[in-house]
Design a protein around this motif. Sequence first.
Motif, PDB file in Angstrom:
ATOM      1  N   GLU A 189       0.823  -1.213   0.000  1.00 23.66           N
ATOM      2  CA  GLU A 189       0.000   0.000   0.000  1.00 23.66           C
ATOM      3  C   GLU A 189       0.860   1.268   0.000  1.00 23.66           C
ATOM      4  N   GLY A 190       2.176   1.121   0.036  1.00 20.80           N
ATOM      5  CA  GLY A 190       3.062   2.273  -0.061  1.00 20.80           C
ATOM      6  C   GLY A 190       3.690   2.745   1.235  1.00 20.80           C
ATOM      7  N   TYR A 191       3.389   2.098   2.351  1.00 18.40           N
ATOM      8  CA  TYR A 191       3.982   2.488   3.629  1.00 18.40           C
ATOM      9  C   TYR A 191       5.386   1.889   3.730  1.00 18.40           C
ATOM     10  N   ARG A 192       6.273   2.569   4.447  1.00 20.25           N
ATOM     11  CA  ARG A 192       7.645   2.112   4.569  1.00 20.25           C
ATOM     12  C   ARG A 192       8.146   2.222   6.011  1.00 20.25           C
ATOM     13  N   GLN A 193       8.934   1.256   6.417  1.00 16.48           N
ATOM     14  CA  GLN A 193       9.637   1.300   7.700  1.00 16.48           C
ATOM     15  C   GLN A 193      10.797   2.278   7.575  1.00 16.48           C
ATOM     16  N   ASP A 194      11.030   3.072   8.615  1.00 13.87           N
ATOM     17  CA  ASP A 194      12.223   3.898   8.655  1.00 13.87           C
ATOM     18  C   ASP A 194      13.259   3.137   9.482  1.00 13.87           C
ATOM     19  N   TRP A 195      14.210   2.515   8.811  1.00 10.22           N
ATOM     20  CA  TRP A 195      15.166   1.657   9.494  1.00 10.22           C
ATOM     21  C   TRP A 195      16.135   2.458  10.350  1.00 10.22           C
ATOM     22  N   LYS A 196      16.423   3.697   9.950  1.00  9.94           N
ATOM     23  CA  LYS A 196      17.318   4.522  10.758  1.00  9.94           C
ATOM     24  C   LYS A 196      16.686   4.795  12.121  1.00  9.94           C
ATOM     25  N   LEU A 197      15.410   5.186  12.106  1.00  9.37           N
ATOM     26  CA  LEU A 197      14.708   5.404  13.367  1.00  9.37           C
ATOM     27  C   LEU A 197      14.582   4.105  14.152  1.00  9.37           C
ATOM     28  N   SER A 198      14.340   3.020  13.438  1.00  7.08           N
ATOM     29  CA  SER A 198      14.118   1.729  14.081  1.00  7.08           C
ATOM     30  C   SER A 198      15.347   1.233  14.832  1.00  7.08           C
ATOM     31  N   PHE A 199      16.539   1.649  14.392  1.00  2.53           N
ATOM     32  CA  PHE A 199      17.764   1.161  15.023  1.00  2.53           C
ATOM     33  C   PHE A 199      18.451   2.216  15.878  1.00  2.53           C
ATOM     34  N   MET A 200      17.723   3.281  16.208  1.00  2.00           N
ATOM     35  CA  MET A 200      18.269   4.245  17.156  1.00  2.00           C
ATOM     36  C   MET A 200      18.231   3.663  18.569  1.00  2.00           C
ATOM     37  N   LYS A 201      19.101   4.181  19.419  1.00  2.00           N
ATOM     38  CA  LYS A 201      19.260   3.649  20.762  1.00  2.00           C
ATOM     39  C   LYS A 201      17.946   3.597  21.530  1.00  2.00           C
ATOM     40  N   ASP A 202      17.130   4.649  21.398  1.00  7.26           N
ATOM     41  CA  ASP A 202      15.865   4.709  22.138  1.00  7.26           C
ATOM     42  C   ASP A 202      14.978   3.507  21.855  1.00  7.26           C
ATOM     43  N   THR A 203      15.103   2.968  20.635  1.00  8.07           N
ATOM     44  CA  THR A 203      14.278   1.826  20.239  1.00  8.07           C
ATOM     45  C   THR A 203      14.959   0.504  20.540  1.00  8.07           C
ATOM     46  N   VAL A 204      16.206   0.355  20.107  1.00  7.12           N
ATOM     47  CA  VAL A 204      16.860  -0.956  20.199  1.00  7.12           C
ATOM     48  C   VAL A 204      17.258  -1.324  21.619  1.00  7.12           C
ATOM     49  N   GLU A 205      17.421  -0.342  22.508  1.00 10.72           N
ATOM     50  CA  GLU A 205      17.823  -0.697  23.871  1.00 10.72           C
ATOM     51  C   GLU A 205      16.738  -1.500  24.579  1.00 10.72           C
ATOM     52  N   ARG A 206      15.515  -1.431  24.073  1.00  3.10           N
ATOM     53  CA  ARG A 206      14.448  -2.267  24.610  1.00  3.10           C
ATOM     54  C   ARG A 206      14.076  -3.370  23.619  1.00  3.10           C
ATOM     55  N   GLY A 207      14.906  -3.559  22.606  1.00  2.00           N
ATOM     56  CA  GLY A 207      14.684  -4.648  21.669  1.00  2.00           C
ATOM     57  C   GLY A 207      13.739  -4.334  20.535  1.00  2.00           C
ATOM     58  N   GLY A 208      13.023  -3.197  20.619  1.00  2.00           N
ATOM     59  CA  GLY A 208      12.051  -2.874  19.582  1.00  2.00           C
ATOM     60  C   GLY A 208      10.830  -3.771  19.599  1.00  2.00           C
ATOM     61  N   TRP A 209      10.613  -4.431  20.731  1.00  2.00           N
ATOM     62  CA  TRP A 209       9.497  -5.395  20.795  1.00  2.00           C
ATOM     63  C   TRP A 209       8.224  -4.814  21.415  1.00  2.00           C
ATOM     64  N   GLN A 210       8.238  -3.535  21.748  1.00  2.00           N
ATOM     65  CA  GLN A 210       7.094  -2.910  22.415  1.00  2.00           C
ATOM     66  C   GLN A 210       5.857  -2.899  21.518  1.00  2.00           C
ATOM     67  N   GLN A 211       4.705  -3.232  22.101  1.00  2.00           N
ATOM     68  CA  GLN A 211       3.424  -3.100  21.415  1.00  2.00           C
ATOM     69  C   GLN A 211       2.667  -1.929  22.015  1.00  2.00           C
ATOM     70  N   GLY A 212       1.664  -1.464  21.312  1.00  2.00           N
ATOM     71  CA  GLY A 212       0.919  -0.301  21.767  1.00  2.00           C
ATOM     72  C   GLY A 212      -0.558  -0.581  21.954  1.00  2.00           C
ATOM     73  N   GLY A 213      -1.376   0.402  21.595  1.00  2.00           N
ATOM     74  CA  GLY A 213      -2.818   0.268  21.752  1.00  2.00           C
ATOM     75  C   GLY A 213      -3.499   1.586  21.421  1.00  2.00           C
ATOM     76  N   ILE A 214      -4.775   1.656  21.720  1.00  2.00           N
ATOM     77  CA  ILE A 214      -5.570   2.861  21.465  1.00  2.00           C
ATOM     78  C   ILE A 214      -6.525   3.053  22.635  1.00  2.00           C
ATOM     79  N   LEU A 215      -6.655   4.289  23.088  1.00  2.00           N
ATOM     80  CA  LEU A 215      -7.672   4.580  24.099  1.00  2.00           C
ATOM     81  C   LEU A 215      -8.449   5.826  23.716  1.00  2.00           C
ATOM     82  N   VAL A 216      -9.655   5.904  24.243  1.00  2.00           N
ATOM     83  CA  VAL A 216     -10.499   7.089  24.109  1.00  2.00           C
ATOM     84  C   VAL A 216     -10.719   7.612  25.519  1.00  2.00           C
ATOM     85  N   ALA A 217     -10.374   8.876  25.738  1.00  2.00           N
ATOM     86  CA  ALA A 217     -10.427   9.418  27.088  1.00  2.00           C
ATOM     87  C   ALA A 217     -10.949  10.854  27.092  1.00  2.00           C
ATOM     88  N   GLY A 218     -11.440  11.265  28.263  1.00  2.00           N
ATOM     89  CA  GLY A 218     -11.879  12.628  28.484  1.00  2.00           C
ATOM     90  C   GLY A 218     -13.343  12.880  28.122  1.00  2.00           C
TER      91      GLY A 218
END
Length: 248
Positions: A189-218
């Motif tokens: 569909e045209g989306y691309r991973q940014d590998w430079k961002l993906s391998f920055m310390k902030d990401t790789v120091e935790r393995g890059g395995w973090q998952q997220g989610g969605i909430l509706v609040a307020g």
Amino acid sequence: MALSLSSSSSTINSITLQPKLKTIHGLGTVLPGYSVKSRFRSVSLRRNTVVVSAITGASGAGIGKDTADLLKTVKVLDLSGNEIPISDLWKDRMAVVAFARHFGCVLCRKRAAYLAEKKDVMDASGVALVLIGPGSIDQANTFVEQTKFKGEVYADPNHASYEALEFVSGVSVTFTPKAAMKIMESYMEGYRQDWKLSFMKDTVERGGWQQGGILVAGPGKDSISYIRKDKEAGDDPPVEEILKACCA
């Protein structure tokens, strides 16, 4: 009618409900003998009403009081580096808050796009669209520049909001057959991973395995009406489900 609930943090062997109570948020109609195990993190009882907080892979209403109190201590950074209590993001308004895996993730870029497509609906209902990513301000700004995301973007370099909401993390929930298929679909569909961002310390120091989610609040710091915790990478709920929670 008896309902048996169990989880890693608490066990309730038997709850007797009055016959007139027939539904539980996130479950629908409760039938005699219905058993719920391990999919829910917390249960609270108030005047014959059972409130169940949704956990990994499930959608539902509300979160536990302990989680809500913990969120009040969490701060995120805006694109200029200013600290903002995360609950201030929905203190005076309703907001759809998407949590990305990391700022370089191709599946998160698709998530951002599919939510942004409905921003006009959210705007018409006075609902803000927010995305939070575990990473640095620089990563967040690069994400905005690359994706042209129409909503607000914040960085959570310490993963504090992810830990407070108990989003899952690990290799086994990152590399799954469904996630692999969704990555291929995203690339087609045209989306691309940014590998430079993906391998920055902030990401790789935790393995890059973090998952997220969605909430509706307020509006209101304690008002969280919907939460969806990803059970694996790319586990997006139907956008109609989100719009029903925020804009119905």
